[in-house]
Design an enzyme around this catalytic site. Structure first.
Site, short mmCIF file in Angstrom:
data_model
loop_
_atom_site.label_atom_id
_atom_site.label_comp_id
_atom_site.label_asym_id
_atom_site.label_seq_id
_atom_site.Cartn_x
_atom_site.Cartn_y
_atom_site.Cartn_z
N ASP A 150 0.80 -1.24 0.00
CA ASP A 150 0.00 0.00 0.00
C ASP A 150 0.82 1.28 0.00
OD1 ASP A 150 -2.13 -1.64 0.18
OD2 ASP A 150 -2.74 -1.07 2.20
N ASP B 153 -8.47 -7.16 9.62
CA ASP B 153 -8.00 -6.02 8.82
C ASP B 153 -8.14 -4.70 9.58
OD1 ASP B 153 -7.50 -7.51 6.42
OD2 ASP B 153 -9.66 -7.60 6.09
C1 BGC Z 1 -1.81 -5.16 10.31
C2 BGC Z 1 -0.56 -5.79 10.86
C3 BGC Z 1 -0.68 -7.30 10.79
C4 BGC Z 1 -1.02 -7.73 9.38
C5 BGC Z 1 -1.22 -9.21 9.26
C6 BGC Z 1 -2.12 -5.69 8.95
O1 BGC Z 1 -3.38 -5.23 8.57
O2 BGC Z 1 -1.68 -3.78 10.30
O3 BGC Z 1 -0.38 -5.38 12.18
O4 BGC Z 1 0.53 -7.89 11.20
O5 BGC Z 1 -2.19 -7.09 8.96
O6 BGC Z 1 -2.35 -9.65 9.87
#
Ligand code: BGC
Length: 614
Positions: free
Chosen positions: A333, A552
């Site tokens: 992103d 998410d």
């Molecule tokens: C989060 C991370 C996490 C990753 C995997 C992302 O959306 O911000 O903290 O490690 O997802 O789940």
């Protein structure tokens, strides 16, 4: 964390159909026993794949991508040749990654400096655009240094003094492409451990992250997937070191030590371990759910370099990990936000200060310098960059970013799409060329003039664009398929018969989201294709980067010490904004902060898995 803008879509209908993809692993029963020197046995296998389109009745254009794999002794300097079956097939010069020429139907490609040496097991990818009239058949045979590529090693010349150096492709017109296909060309069976191969996934086993695996296994039915390889996310400085986040998480060394152990237990196959590099200052600048700990205005770029990338690179470079294939997924992103979201203050700061580009370049420089580390840069997803007005500028930015690194384009092994997103891998019941009662599906509300309807077509096209901008054709794509399966009872089983374009698309699409711009904890999603190497032309692998079951973003504000914000796109009651066409978000309720375990989502992903779980 997956921000999707509304398209600024171009309104012109561009004629660009992907009508054929053929991949041919050449094998034949031909006896080839030739040598170029007293000590080297040449042997090779070739894949030849085309994207072909029709420009008028009986003629058109095509892109050909070839991968040549050396399955014999080391080669230093090569001439590659084949003969088109049809005199209407023409290479449009210059082609890429080789010096191409054509005389009559015979096509020759000689090495460039950088791909002159092919170690045993190594591959190189070359290609060209071309035109055809009549038909566009695949050449029946290929040769390397005069020796027909049949995928097997020829007898060593010293053992076979009578080997006939006159064997040549033209002397062997009976090559049968369909008999006994050769092993996957990039499987690199004999590449020495730790060497940098073209596709790190080929022939390899994936690392099982014990932290994720234990959570998956503790859910009812979760043991069916608990041994699937998922990525390790280094989402803050404290994630690098075990225990330093005040919990008992495994640090990077713990994971790599465990990977070495899994590798040793795994026979001779190499092991691929995926590490997500995700901590740029002003991270996730256009959304809130995955905001990070560093800010540009608070010396974030320097801290990113010295407290985050440097320690990661130092650990990865430890010689005890040299036989692992470490795949780094670089800053999801980030660069795409510089294309579409400059109206957001934190994104425009990331652009005007150069912090995203410099951070990514710093990461690429440090990571590429370690020969067993592979770099894949995030390239959004089709519902974000799939309009030509976004895709071209993104490819330019990626090219410019790579050119600014020490190794230039070579610092990037590939790109990844759909990371942590839900876009369908392929839509089985319609393509971008489908017309409903004379109206293109591009005009439907769901497709909204996008140039792609799914991730596979997008990733393949993006790769071609990137190569046309200067990236080498060894570039391989990854697609995150962890949550884009869209199975379960709501999955359509056939194309709609409606003659209304909106109804047709809505009834035919397997992606059941309310809007393709929705990205948070999507209701109805299922696990997608299991990780797999070489799944399609141009693709290095399908991978599970977002560990299924990890949220998410929270569906309401939850205080936390990770810098995570509350993004309304994760609230099921929020009625949306211009970026998702003012639709409901389709997010599941009761979700925890991003990255935290979300049991009910995991259960739904299991239920809606496609392919279904056996
Ligand atoms: C989060 C991370 C996490 C990753 C995997 C992302 O959306 O911000 O903290 O490690 O997802 O789940």
């Amino acid at each position: 964390m997956r921000f999707t803008p509304r398209s600024g879509a171009a309104r012109s209908l561009v004629r660009r159909g992907l009508v054929a993809v053929s991949v041919l692993a050449l094998g034949s029963t031909m006896a080839v026993a030739a040598a170029t020197s007293a000590s080297a046995a040449v042997a090779c296998s070739v894949t030849y794949s085309t994207n072909e389109w029709t420009s008028g009745p009986g003629n058109g254009g095509f892109t050909a991508n070839l991968t040549i794999t050396n399955v014999g002794d080391a080669v230093d300097g090569w001439t590659f040749a084949f003969t088109f079956p049809n005199s209407g097939q023409k290479v449009t010069l210059p082609g890429w990654s080789a010096n191409w020429s054509q005389s009559g139907t015979k096509v020759t490609a000689t090495n460039l400096d950088w791909n002159k040496s092919l170690a045993p097991g190594a591959s190189t990818s070359i290609g060209f655009n071309g035109t055809w009239s009549g038909s566009n058949p695949t050449p029946p045979s290929f040769s390397l240094n005069g020796v027909t590529c049949n995928g097997t090693s020829s007898p060593s010349p010293s053992a076979s003094p009578s080997a006939s150096p006159s064997a040549s492709p033209s002397a062997s017109p009976s090559a049968s492409p369909s008999s006994s296909p050769s092993p996957s060309p990039s499987a690199s069976p004999s590449a020495p451990p730790g060497s940098h191969v073209d596709n790190p996934y080929a022939g390899a086993t994936g690392y099982v992250n014990p932290d994720w695996s234990a959570k998956a296994a503790s859910e009812p039915g979760g043991s069916k997937v608990a041994n699937v390889s998922t990525a390790v996310w280094l989402d803050r400085i404290a994630a690098i070191t075990s225990g330093s986040a005040g919990d008992n998480h495994m640090g990077l060394r713990d994971h790599l030590d465990e990977a070495v152990r899994q590798d040793a237990a795994n026979g001779s196959a190499p092991l691929t371990v995926e590490v997500v590099i995700y901590n740029l200052p002003n991270r996730d600048c256009s959304a809130l759910a995955s905001n990070g700990e560093l800010l540009i205005a608070e010396n974030g770029l320097n801290r990113y370099k010295t407290e985050y990338i440097d320690p990661i690179a130092a650990i990865m470079a430890d010689p005890k990990y040299k036989n692992l294939r470490i795949v780094s997924i670089v800053e999801i992103d980030s660069l795409p936000n510089l294309i579409t979201n400059l109206n957001v203050a934190k994104c425009s700061e990331a652009k005007s200060t150069g912090a995203y580009v410099q951070g990514v370049q710093y990461a690429l420089n440090k990571l590429h310098a370690i020969s067993n580390v592979y770099t894949y840069v995030d390239a959004g997803h089709h519902g974000w960059l799939g309009w030509d007005t976004n895709l071209g500028p993104s490819a330019d930015l990626f090219a410019e970013t790579a050119r600014g690194t020490t190794a230039g384009y070579a610092s990037v092994d590939g790109f990844i799409t759909n990371t942590a997103n839900y876009s369908a891998l392929t839509e089985p019941y319609y393509t971008i060329d489908t017309k409903v009662n004379g109206t293109s599906v591009r005009q439907s509300r769901w497709v909204d003039w996008n140039q792609y309807v799914d991730e596979l077509s997008y990733a393949q096209a993006f790769r071609n664009t990137l190569i046309s901008k200067g990236f080498p054709s060894t570039l391989g794509m990854l697609i995150d398929t962890s949550r884009n399966g869209w199975g379960g009872t709501a999955r359509p089983a056939r194309a709609s018969t409606s003659t209304d374009v909106n109804t047709f698309v809505d009834e035919s699409r397997i992606d059941r989201r309310i809007h393709a711009g929705n990205w948070c904890n999507q209701s109805g999603a299922g696990l997608g294709e299991r990780p797999k190497a070489n799944p399609a032309a141009g693709l290095d692998a399908y991978v599970w980067i977002k560990p299924p079951g990890e949220s998410d973003g929270s569906s309401s504000a939850i205080p936390n010490d990770e810098g995570k914000g509350f993004d309304q796109m994760c609230d099921p009651t929020y009625r949306g904004n211009e970026r998702n066409g003012n639709n409901l978000t389709g997010a599941l309720a009761n979700a925890p902060v991003s990255g935290h375990w979300f049991s009910s989502q995991f259960q739904e992903l299991l239920r809606n898995a496609y392919p279904p779980l056996s």
